[in-house]
Every structure is written in C-alpha cells, then in structure tokens.
Design a protein around this motif. Structure first.
Motif, short mmCIF file in Angstrom:
data_model
loop_
_atom_site.label_atom_id
_atom_site.label_comp_id
_atom_site.label_asym_id
_atom_site.label_seq_id
_atom_site.Cartn_x
_atom_site.Cartn_y
_atom_site.Cartn_z
N UNK A 11 0.84 -1.20 0.00
CA UNK A 11 0.00 0.00 0.00
C UNK A 11 0.88 1.25 0.00
N UNK A 12 1.90 1.28 0.84
CA UNK A 12 2.79 2.43 0.89
C UNK A 12 3.46 2.69 -0.46
N UNK A 13 3.84 1.62 -1.16
CA UNK A 13 4.45 1.77 -2.48
C UNK A 13 3.49 2.41 -3.46
N UNK A 14 2.24 1.97 -3.44
CA UNK A 14 1.24 2.53 -4.35
C UNK A 14 0.93 3.99 -4.00
N UNK A 15 0.88 4.29 -2.71
CA UNK A 15 0.65 5.67 -2.28
C UNK A 15 1.79 6.56 -2.77
N UNK A 16 3.00 6.10 -2.63
CA UNK A 16 4.16 6.86 -3.09
C UNK A 16 4.09 7.09 -4.60
#
Length: 194
Positions: free
Chosen positions: A112-117
């Motif tokens: 999720x953090x990767x996609x948010x970034x």
C-alpha cells in the motif's frame, strides 16, 4: 451513526479540538476536481466500505459531485458490479486533480505504501485517516491520526465526523463575526445611534 448522532458527538467533543480538526480534514476532501477522482482505499484486510458509503451520501446531499468516491479494492471478485470492481491498479492511474484517501486504523502494509508513493509522484493529493502510522503520514499531504483509546473519539467516530464535514458548506468568517456581534449586543445592550 445518523446525522443527529454525529451532531451530538460534535457537541460532546466540542472542547477537545477534534471537531475543528475533522472539519479541516473534511474540507481537504473537497480538493478533488472531478467525480470519481476521490479514490478511497484501505488495506487488503480492511476495506473502508462504510466511510465510502457515507461520502457517497454526502456527495448526493450536498450536490458536490467531486465527493462521489471510488472504492478501490485489493481483490475485487470477478463479475462484481462496476462500482465494486475497481482494483488497486487504479491507484497507478491517479493523476493531478485526484485524491487518494487512505483509510486504515492499523499500520499500512508495504504494498500500500508503495502505491501511495507512486500516486504522490504522479501528482495526486494524498490524504490519510489512520491510527498513527508515521510511514503513511510521511507520504500524505494531510493526515488525521486517531490515537487509540481516545475516549469518545474513536476511529469509527472520526470517519463519521470527517464524512459529514466533507459535505458541509464551509463556515464563513463573516457568519462567525455576525454571531459574535449579536452575542456582544446581548451582553452590552443594543447599540444606540449617536
């Protein structure tokens, strides 16, 4: 929770600062420019259905089409209706003028953090309603962290306050000044022309 319950909750929490903070955060959701551009995502284990439904209601009631949310799901089942079939690949297509609203009470997983970034790099506005996740908040343009065990201000309560605030007309400073003038008049008596 219905509108009367949210109003009551606001009254109970009025001295805490949480009401004004949720109003500010709710106004941030209005920055989305187009209908469907408000992308709401949670974790693979916890999708924010309830908040998404409330935002949809607020979009209809307020006439603010940009609040009409798109629920982004980690694993939509085959044959799901279109409004329930939007997968996480939609986050990669997020652009300037769109808002990615991450809702999770627990720590955001690395995928999720990767996609948010990625969404942040393509110009999307990132908002998070979370339980105090510094990694997620570090990526967000605006974050509302709900501490655990904060009395009546629970994660669920925060979702209701934010969704209701998103649909409200912004409170004008002149209305506040008008109310203040009326209060001063009651205390000191009416002004008499000279």
């Amino acid at each position: 929770m219905d509108a009367a319950s949210v109003t009551f909750l606001r009254e109970v929490l009025s001295a805490t600062g949480w009401v004004e903070r949720t109003r500010e955060f709710g106004r941030s959701l209005r920055a989305t420019r187009t209908p469907g551009g408000l992308l709401v995502v949670g974790t693979p284990e916890e999708e924010p259905w309830h908040l998404t439904a409330h935002l949809g209601d607020e979009a209809r009631l307020s006439g603010l089409a940009q609040l009409a949310p798109t629920l982004v799901r980690w694993s939509p089942p085959p044959g799901a209706p279109p409004h329930l079939a939007v997968g996480v690949d939609r986050i990669q297509a997020a652009r300037r003028g769109e808002t990615l609203f991450v809702v999770t009470e627990h720590k955001a997983p690395a995928p999720l953090l990767e996609r948010v970034d990625d969404a942040r790099r393509t110009g999307a506005t990132i908002l998070s309603l979370d339980g105090g996740d510094p990694d997620l908040e570090g990526l967000a343009h605006d974050a509302l962290a709900v501490p655990p065990q904060e009395g009546l201000f629970t994660f669920d309560a925060a979702q209701h306050l934010v969704s209701m605030a998103a649909g409200e007309a912004p409170r004008s400073r002149s209305r506040f000044l008008d109310r203040l003038a009326r209060l001063a008049e009651r205390v000191s008596g009416p002004r008499v022309p000279e």
